[in-house]
Scaffold this active site. Sequence first.
Site, mmCIF file in Angstrom:
data_model
loop_
_atom_site.group_PDB
_atom_site.id
_atom_site.type_symbol
_atom_site.label_atom_id
_atom_site.label_comp_id
_atom_site.label_asym_id
_atom_site.label_seq_id
_atom_site.Cartn_x
_atom_site.Cartn_y
_atom_site.Cartn_z
ATOM 1 N N SER A 131 31.440 -31.964 6.606
ATOM 2 C CA SER A 131 30.861 -33.257 6.997
ATOM 3 C C SER A 131 30.791 -33.321 8.512
ATOM 4 O O SER A 131 31.590 -32.654 9.201
ATOM 5 C CB SER A 131 31.751 -34.398 6.492
ATOM 6 O OG SER A 131 31.377 -35.624 7.095
ATOM 7 N N TYR A 144 40.391 -37.546 6.099
ATOM 8 C CA TYR A 144 39.040 -37.060 5.751
ATOM 9 C C TYR A 144 38.506 -36.193 6.892
ATOM 10 O O TYR A 144 38.023 -35.083 6.667
ATOM 11 C CB TYR A 144 38.105 -38.244 5.472
ATOM 12 C CG TYR A 144 36.756 -37.805 4.948
ATOM 13 C CD1 TYR A 144 36.616 -37.331 3.646
ATOM 14 C CD2 TYR A 144 35.616 -37.853 5.753
ATOM 15 C CE1 TYR A 144 35.376 -36.911 3.162
ATOM 16 C CE2 TYR A 144 34.371 -37.429 5.280
ATOM 17 C CZ TYR A 144 34.263 -36.973 3.986
ATOM 18 O OH TYR A 144 33.036 -36.549 3.503
HETATM 19 N N1 LIG Z 1 27.648 -38.733 0.871
HETATM 20 C C1 LIG Z 1 27.816 -38.459 2.154
HETATM 21 O O1 LIG Z 1 27.334 -39.202 3.045
HETATM 22 C C2 LIG Z 1 28.575 -37.234 2.566
HETATM 23 C C3 LIG Z 1 28.571 -36.908 3.922
HETATM 24 C C4 LIG Z 1 29.266 -35.788 4.342
HETATM 25 C C5 LIG Z 1 29.934 -34.999 3.430
HETATM 26 N N2 LIG Z 1 29.937 -35.340 2.107
HETATM 27 C C6 LIG Z 1 30.669 -34.467 1.192
HETATM 28 O O2 LIG Z 1 29.793 -34.061 0.176
HETATM 29 C C7 LIG Z 1 30.534 -33.753 -1.006
HETATM 30 C C8 LIG Z 1 29.898 -34.463 -2.189
HETATM 31 O O3 LIG Z 1 30.001 -35.847 -1.947
HETATM 32 P P1 LIG Z 1 29.005 -36.930 -2.561
HETATM 33 O O4 LIG Z 1 28.642 -37.837 -1.460
HETATM 34 O O5 LIG Z 1 27.961 -36.284 -3.369
HETATM 35 O O6 LIG Z 1 30.077 -37.725 -3.449
HETATM 36 P P2 LIG Z 1 30.129 -38.132 -4.990
HETATM 37 O O7 LIG Z 1 28.799 -38.548 -5.484
HETATM 38 O O8 LIG Z 1 31.298 -39.039 -5.078
HETATM 39 O O9 LIG Z 1 30.465 -36.728 -5.712
HETATM 40 C C9 LIG Z 1 31.718 -36.159 -5.702
HETATM 41 C C10 LIG Z 1 31.766 -35.168 -6.847
HETATM 42 O O10 LIG Z 1 33.009 -34.470 -6.766
HETATM 43 C C11 LIG Z 1 33.688 -34.607 -8.022
HETATM 44 N N3 LIG Z 1 35.114 -34.542 -7.758
HETATM 45 C C12 LIG Z 1 35.866 -35.353 -6.985
HETATM 46 N N4 LIG Z 1 37.149 -34.954 -7.005
HETATM 47 C C13 LIG Z 1 37.199 -33.842 -7.798
HETATM 48 C C14 LIG Z 1 38.230 -32.969 -8.224
HETATM 49 N N5 LIG Z 1 39.491 -33.158 -7.844
HETATM 50 N N6 LIG Z 1 37.914 -31.931 -9.036
HETATM 51 C C15 LIG Z 1 36.643 -31.734 -9.460
HETATM 52 N N7 LIG Z 1 35.618 -32.528 -9.081
HETATM 53 C C16 LIG Z 1 35.900 -33.566 -8.269
HETATM 54 C C17 LIG Z 1 33.206 -35.944 -8.580
HETATM 55 O O11 LIG Z 1 33.381 -36.084 -9.972
HETATM 56 P P3 LIG Z 1 34.761 -36.639 -10.611
HETATM 57 O O12 LIG Z 1 35.180 -37.824 -9.800
HETATM 58 O O13 LIG Z 1 34.414 -36.968 -12.034
HETATM 59 O O14 LIG Z 1 35.749 -35.529 -10.526
HETATM 60 C C18 LIG Z 1 31.725 -35.821 -8.231
HETATM 61 O O15 LIG Z 1 31.076 -34.951 -9.136
HETATM 62 C C19 LIG Z 1 31.976 -34.185 -0.720
HETATM 63 O O16 LIG Z 1 32.740 -33.065 -0.356
HETATM 64 C C20 LIG Z 1 31.825 -35.130 0.463
HETATM 65 O O17 LIG Z 1 32.991 -35.204 1.254
HETATM 66 C C21 LIG Z 1 29.274 -36.435 1.656
#
Ligand SMILES: NC(=O)c1ccc[n+]([C@@H]2O[C@H](COP(=O)([O-])OP(=O)(O)OC[C@H]3O[C@@H](n4cnc5c(N)ncnc54)[C@H](OP(=O)(O)O)[C@@H]3O)[C@@H](O)[C@H]2O)c1
Length: 248
Positions: A131, A144
């Site tokens: 991120s 984070y």
């Molecule tokens: N959205 C943003 O603006 C943003 C920006 C920078 C970086 N990111 C990074 O991008 C990645 C994806 O985020 P997103 O925004 O797409 O979030 P999201 O929609 O909340 O997706 C997170 C995914 O990870 C799974 N997950 C969480 N904890 C887990 C665990 N312990 N074991 C297996 N699966 C797990 C969740 O499913 P379950 O809860 O069912 O396990 C879900 O499928 C993350 O690493 C986040 O930090 C996001």
Amino acid sequence: MNIFITGGTTGIGLALAKLYLEEGHRVGVCARNLSKFPAEIRNKYKQLVCYEVDVTNREELYKAIHDFAPVELDMVFANAGRSVGAKSKTPQFSVANEIIDINVKGVLNTFDIALEIMMPRKKGHLIATASVAGFMGLPGAGAYSASKAAVLKLCESYALDLKPRGINVTAIAPGFVDTPLTKQNNHKMPFLMSADKAARLIKRAIEKKKVLYIFPFRMKVVVSILDKMPRSLYRLIMNLKMFNYSEE
Ligand SMILES: NC(=O)c1ccc[n+]([C@@H]2O[C@H](COP(=O)([O-])OP(=O)(O)OC[C@H]3O[C@@H](n4cnc5c(N)ncnc54)[C@H](OP(=O)(O)O)[C@@H]3O)[C@@H](O)[C@H]2O)c1
């Protein structure tokens, strides 16, 4: 190709899964709760395999990745992650521990298991979703920021070590992407983009075998300035009301 995506049931992971499935690739996804995965996509693609697995549980994850692609694994996305939720001026150490477990140890588990399969073929691509938060200590998001900084440095280092052995490594550093994770945020999210657009950009960066991909471009510029400036100036800016947050 055989592509495994952790955290592939919602947000960025789901958007990536859809892109690769549309192109006919075999895709494995895992998450803790598979009921979040859209049923219409599960029914549409025969080459999709889903696993209910927590990335912090190495044994479960090992079984899932080895079941999906025991010999030929082309790409793995260590994408599963969690953020802070409600921000607090008082560090929340139980949440911090969970963030480090999922965001850092989850990536280590995923890479470790995937590499064991990729190394004999001297071929494969490890990708982690870091991120822009990893470039600085953001107010209210210490764990984070620290977790994503760790992922950035792990990838930088592994890219150097593994390239001569035929393995590519990419760290993806998104700005704000509209997903369930950012829906929890009650602050402004400049340059917010859809998960589908983010996935298209990520896929292109991976095709170019970039070691680090920061996007969107305007966020990359902002982050580069914040990252390089004297830390006293950074603290001054971050203490301004428009950049900091007030506790409920
Ligand atoms: N959205 C943003 O603006 C943003 C920006 C920078 C970086 N990111 C990074 O991008 C990645 C994806 O985020 P997103 O925004 O797409 O979030 P999201 O929609 O909340 O997706 C997170 C995914 O990870 C799974 N997950 C969480 N904890 C887990 C665990 N312990 N074991 C297996 N699966 C797990 C969740 O499913 P379950 O809860 O069912 O396990 C879900 O499928 C993350 O690493 C986040 O930090 C996001």
